[in-house]
Design a protein around this motif. Structure first.
Motif, short mmCIF file in Angstrom:
data_model
loop_
_atom_site.label_atom_id
_atom_site.label_comp_id
_atom_site.label_asym_id
_atom_site.label_seq_id
_atom_site.Cartn_x
_atom_site.Cartn_y
_atom_site.Cartn_z
N GLN A 125 0.76 -1.22 -0.01
CA GLN A 125 -0.04 -0.06 -0.07
C GLN A 125 0.94 1.23 0.02
O GLN A 125 0.78 2.37 -0.79
CB GLN A 125 -0.91 0.15 1.14
CG GLN A 125 -2.13 0.94 1.14
CD GLN A 125 -1.43 2.33 1.70
OE1 GLN A 125 -0.69 2.65 2.63
NE2 GLN A 125 -1.93 3.34 0.89
N ALA A 131 -5.50 1.33 -2.13
CA ALA A 131 -5.97 0.32 -1.16
C ALA A 131 -5.44 -0.91 -1.77
O ALA A 131 -5.55 -1.43 -2.79
CB ALA A 131 -7.41 0.43 -1.23
N LYS A 147 -7.55 -5.55 4.35
CA LYS A 147 -7.74 -4.45 3.81
C LYS A 147 -6.69 -3.38 4.35
O LYS A 147 -6.64 -3.25 5.53
CB LYS A 147 -9.16 -3.90 3.83
CG LYS A 147 -9.31 -2.41 3.19
CD LYS A 147 -10.78 -2.30 3.14
CE LYS A 147 -10.93 -1.03 2.42
NZ LYS A 147 -12.55 -0.24 2.23
N ASP A 149 -6.22 0.52 3.79
CA ASP A 149 -6.58 1.74 3.30
C ASP A 149 -5.57 2.75 2.96
O ASP A 149 -4.68 3.08 3.93
CB ASP A 149 -8.00 2.08 3.86
CG ASP A 149 -9.25 2.09 3.13
OD1 ASP A 149 -9.13 2.11 1.85
OD2 ASP A 149 -10.31 2.04 3.63
N LYS A 151 -4.71 6.58 3.19
CA LYS A 151 -4.98 7.92 4.09
C LYS A 151 -5.83 8.83 3.18
O LYS A 151 -5.34 9.85 2.86
CB LYS A 151 -4.07 8.39 4.84
CG LYS A 151 -3.59 7.54 5.93
CD LYS A 151 -2.50 7.94 6.85
CE LYS A 151 -2.32 7.31 8.16
NZ LYS A 151 -1.93 5.86 7.56
N SER A 153 -9.70 10.86 1.87
CA SER A 153 -10.74 11.58 2.33
C SER A 153 -11.96 10.52 1.98
O SER A 153 -13.35 10.64 2.65
CB SER A 153 -11.21 12.69 1.80
OG SER A 153 -11.46 12.81 0.22
N TYR A 154 -11.82 9.61 1.20
CA TYR A 154 -12.87 8.37 0.91
C TYR A 154 -12.45 6.87 1.18
O TYR A 154 -11.04 7.07 1.08
CB TYR A 154 -13.21 8.61 -0.47
CG TYR A 154 -12.16 8.59 -1.38
CD1 TYR A 154 -12.09 7.64 -2.11
CD2 TYR A 154 -11.55 9.75 -1.99
CE1 TYR A 154 -10.92 7.29 -3.13
CE2 TYR A 154 -10.62 9.74 -2.97
CZ TYR A 154 -10.18 8.74 -3.52
OH TYR A 154 -9.33 8.74 -4.29
N SER A 155 -13.36 6.09 1.47
CA SER A 155 -12.69 4.77 1.39
C SER A 155 -12.92 3.83 0.24
O SER A 155 -13.98 4.11 -0.56
CB SER A 155 -13.30 4.02 2.64
OG SER A 155 -12.80 2.71 3.03
N ILE A 156 -12.15 3.13 -0.23
CA ILE A 156 -12.21 2.30 -1.38
C ILE A 156 -12.89 0.99 -0.98
O ILE A 156 -12.56 0.04 0.01
CB ILE A 156 -10.71 1.90 -2.14
CG1 ILE A 156 -10.16 3.12 -2.46
CG2 ILE A 156 -11.21 0.91 -3.40
CD1 ILE A 156 -11.05 3.88 -3.53
N ALA A 157 -14.15 0.67 -1.70
CA ALA A 157 -14.86 -0.69 -1.64
C ALA A 157 -13.96 -1.68 -2.13
O ALA A 157 -13.11 -1.40 -2.85
CB ALA A 157 -16.23 -0.60 -2.00
N ASP A 159 -15.15 -3.80 1.64
CA ASP A 159 -14.90 -3.74 2.75
C ASP A 159 -14.37 -5.41 3.35
O ASP A 159 -15.07 -6.26 2.60
CB ASP A 159 -15.75 -3.38 3.98
CG ASP A 159 -16.00 -1.86 3.96
OD1 ASP A 159 -15.24 -1.12 3.81
OD2 ASP A 159 -17.37 -1.55 3.90
N SER A 241 -8.52 0.91 -6.96
CA SER A 241 -8.57 2.40 -6.98
C SER A 241 -10.09 2.48 -7.71
O SER A 241 -10.68 1.54 -8.12
CB SER A 241 -7.59 2.90 -7.49
OG SER A 241 -7.57 4.44 -7.20
#
Length: 269
Positions: A125, A131, A147, A149, A151, A153-157, A159, A241
């Motif tokens: 990573q 991600a 997973k 992630d 850093k 402002s949004y999370s990559i699906a 989960d 991504s």
């Protein structure tokens, strides 16, 4: 309420136990027997899982019964339950081997080690800035067990615990390409097409698979299979991504570091 005196008890007067207390005592004994039976079944199942996990080859029901000292009827009953939960899987010829559920547990335990799977995924990573996931096969889908992630402002699906289709996800195709022919053909079944066959051939040649909006219109991924000592795909390492962040060429450029991470995890198995 009537109580007997100490002298009455010492003089041999019969002690009458109240009906409600007798009933409570009987229920307690039944509960204790149920707990003992449950603990015994769990112990048997764990012994069988341990035996299968340590064996380099699939085992017959009779071999498991002989090794554990359990009746074949009990072994068959427990094997059926474990197979229903995907902890073991029958090979179709009377043999049994570890299933995907057991592989998920193994991957999760290895991930607790700072020098194990988690460290490898974290390193990938950091080098890619995207991600990173680890996934395992589960029927006709892949299940994500780890997973890391970035850093953002949004999370990559997806989960951890999520599933994606086997035939369209990069992780799924990376593992599918390296399965034995008969197992791969069984999984593909009616979904077999010339395009899928050509795609899997390219994955085997390149060592990694690419998905750009196939499994999820908003996501893109590159993945490589984690192979055991026999060359069997037990998991896949995946970098993901958003589709507008990476194009197919940029994904392909990440193929080599993803393969290296998968190979590093293979050496730890």
């Amino acid at each position: 309420m009537h109580f007997l005196s100490r002298s009455a008890i010492l003089n041999g007067v019969p002690l009458k136990i109240p009906e409600n207390l007798a009933q409570t005592s009987s229920e307690a004994k039944i509960k204790m027997k149920t707990v003992d039976s449950s603990q015994n079944a769990i112990s048997k199942a764990l012994r069988m899982l341990s035996l299968l996990a340590q064996s380099h080859d699939p085992l017959r029901l009779g071999d498991i019964a002989d090794a554990t000292g359990m009746p074949k009827s009990s072994v068959h009953r427990i094997l059926t339950i474990l197979a229903d939960e995907s902890y073991i899987e029958p090979t179709g010829d009377g043999f049994y081997q570890p299933g995907n559920g057991l592989r998920v547990l193994a991957a999760g335990m290895e991930g607790h080690s700072g020098s194990g799977i988690e460290a490898t995924l974290t390193g990938l990573q950091r080098s890619t800035q995207h991600a990173v996931f680890l996934a395992v096969l589960s029927g006709e889908a892949v299940v994500y067990t780890h997973k890391v992630d970035p850093k953002l402002s949004y999370s990559i699906a997806p989960d951890v615990g999520s599933q994606l289709p086997l035939f369209t996800s990069a992780a799924g195709k990376a593992m599918l390409a390296f399965l034995p022919d008969d197992e791969r053909d069984h999984l593909i079944g009616d979904a077999a097409t010339r395009d899928l066959a050509d795609d899997l051939a390219r994955v085997r040649d390149a060592g990694f698979a690419i998905d750009h909006g196939g499994a999820d219109p908003s996501l893109c991924s590159v993945a490589a299979a984690v192979l055991d000592n026999n060359g069997y795909p037990v998991a896949a390492v995946c970098v993901s991504s958003l589709v507008f962040v990476l194009d197919p060429a940029e994904l392909a450029a990440m193929g080599r570091p993803v393969i290296d991470a998968a190979d590093e995890i293979s050496r730890r198995l």
